[in-house]
Design an enzyme around this catalytic site. Sequence first.
Site, PDB file in Angstrom:
ATOM      1  N   LYS A  26      -8.960   7.735  -6.143  1.00 36.60           N
ATOM      2  CA  LYS A  26      -8.231   6.411  -5.505  1.00 36.60           C
ATOM      3  C   LYS A  26      -8.734   5.769  -3.681  1.00 36.60           C
ATOM      4  O   LYS A  26      -7.899   5.202  -4.171  1.00 36.60           O
ATOM      5  CB  LYS A  26      -7.213   6.234  -6.098  1.00 36.60           C
ATOM      6  CG  LYS A  26      -6.463   6.509  -7.479  1.00 36.60           C
ATOM      7  CD  LYS A  26      -6.606   6.245  -7.869  1.00 36.60           C
ATOM      8  CE  LYS A  26      -6.318   6.441 -10.010  1.00 36.60           C
ATOM      9  NZ  LYS A  26      -4.911   6.694 -10.221  1.00 36.60           N
ATOM     10  N   GLY A  35      -0.164   0.377 -14.273  1.00 34.79           N
ATOM     11  CA  GLY A  35       0.647   0.292 -15.754  1.00 34.79           C
ATOM     12  C   GLY A  35       2.156  -0.996 -16.498  1.00 34.79           C
ATOM     13  O   GLY A  35       1.940  -0.658 -16.955  1.00 34.79           O
ATOM     14  N   SER A  94       6.162   5.554 -11.595  1.00 37.05           N
ATOM     15  CA  SER A  94       5.730   5.069 -12.356  1.00 37.05           C
ATOM     16  C   SER A  94       4.148   5.820 -12.679  1.00 37.05           C
ATOM     17  O   SER A  94       3.137   5.710 -11.575  1.00 37.05           O
ATOM     18  CB  SER A  94       5.271   3.460 -13.313  1.00 37.05           C
ATOM     19  OG  SER A  94       6.774   3.251 -13.158  1.00 37.05           O
ATOM     20  N   GLY A  95       3.037   6.000 -13.970  1.00 30.91           N
ATOM     21  CA  GLY A  95       1.439   6.357 -14.309  1.00 30.91           C
ATOM     22  C   GLY A  95       2.158   7.749 -14.149  1.00 30.91           C
ATOM     23  O   GLY A  95       3.048   8.569 -13.945  1.00 30.91           O
ATOM     24  N   GLY A 104       2.743   6.537  -7.603  1.00 31.07           N
ATOM     25  CA  GLY A 104       1.064   6.594  -7.381  1.00 31.07           C
ATOM     26  C   GLY A 104       0.438   5.281  -6.940  1.00 31.07           C
ATOM     27  O   GLY A 104       1.287   4.301  -5.950  1.00 31.07           O
ATOM     28  N   GLU A 128       8.181  -1.530  -9.144  1.00 31.80           N
ATOM     29  CA  GLU A 128       7.649  -0.461  -8.385  1.00 31.80           C
ATOM     30  C   GLU A 128       8.433  -0.153  -6.936  1.00 31.80           C
ATOM     31  O   GLU A 128       8.176  -0.015  -5.496  1.00 31.80           O
ATOM     32  CB  GLU A 128       6.332   0.449  -8.398  1.00 31.80           C
ATOM     33  CG  GLU A 128       6.251   1.086  -9.723  1.00 31.80           C
ATOM     34  CD  GLU A 128       4.905   0.870 -10.092  1.00 31.80           C
ATOM     35  OE1 GLU A 128       4.474   2.204 -10.740  1.00 31.80           O
ATOM     36  OE2 GLU A 128       4.454   0.299  -9.660  1.00 31.80           O
ATOM     37  N   LYS A 133      -1.328  -1.569  -6.726  1.00 27.53           N
ATOM     38  CA  LYS A 133      -0.064  -1.288  -7.765  1.00 27.53           C
ATOM     39  C   LYS A 133      -0.452  -1.734  -9.250  1.00 27.53           C
ATOM     40  O   LYS A 133      -0.530  -3.364  -9.181  1.00 27.53           O
ATOM     41  CB  LYS A 133       0.663  -0.830  -7.262  1.00 27.53           C
ATOM     42  CG  LYS A 133       0.547   0.608  -6.501  1.00 27.53           C
ATOM     43  CD  LYS A 133       1.846   1.291  -5.605  1.00 27.53           C
ATOM     44  CE  LYS A 133       2.407   0.743  -6.380  1.00 27.53           C
ATOM     45  NZ  LYS A 133       2.961   2.186  -7.976  1.00 27.53           N
TER      46      LYS A 133
END
Length: 273
Positions: A162, A138, A66-67, A123, A144, A135
């Site tokens: 990052k 989001g 995701s992201g 990500g 995830e 993580k």
Amino acid sequence: MRLQGCVFSYFGKLAAGFLSSASSRRKHVCLLSQSANIMAEEAKKLAAYAAVDNHVQNNQVVGVGSGSTIVYAVDRLAERVRQEKLNIVCVPTSFQARQLILQHGLTLSDLDRHPELDVAIDGADEVDAELTLIKGGGGCLTQEKIVAGCAKHFVVIADYRKDSKALGQQWKKGVPIEVIPMAYVPVSRAIAKRFGGEANLRMAVSKAGPVVTDNSNFILDWKFERAENWKEVNTAIKMIPGVVETGLFVGMAERAYFGMEDGTVQVRDPAVN
């Protein structure tokens, strides 16, 4: 009166000049910001394309993270499926990932039908020197982590912003922790008492009230005070009643791709002990 008019005229021109200068500075800052954003987006794309090209093969089941960076990975995956006629099945980590898969005409599946994945690509909000991740910025950390844990290979994609030597250097918003709604107060107190810092309930921006995850839970963002033994911390937090999952991914990623400012891609593997 003529003198007064001259004075007014002088200060009027001075004010106009100041406003013009301020406007020019704002435009300059805006252009710099736009340039930085464009550079970061290009870096995300570079990392995503490299990961998909190096780790996705025909007849694979692929976990889709995701992201914002994942958008580029799905773009490249769909492109390769069309060009190379690949047989790829995709398992999403969130509603967003599910929509991306469907929008690109890729084959959608789930962990019921495909409990073992060949590779998962996702990500991260921050990656340290040991490939420990934060993580969940989001809000999709639990799904995830489940998908990453079901994959034979877990690969991370990110831009240069990052990359950190230690967690907390770049990402200042804390470690996301998904909690059962009724437990958010005792969990936040327990974390602060044991590890210091503060764990705050994440509030929504475009709605009243807290952020609600895809699993109908709340998120605490724990702003820690110092570097920790993240493996021990992760285990300890997960043992607190009411905690669903943490945004600490320890010993899971086998490789990270960073898109850099100069247009290159840096690859990081875990340190060999």
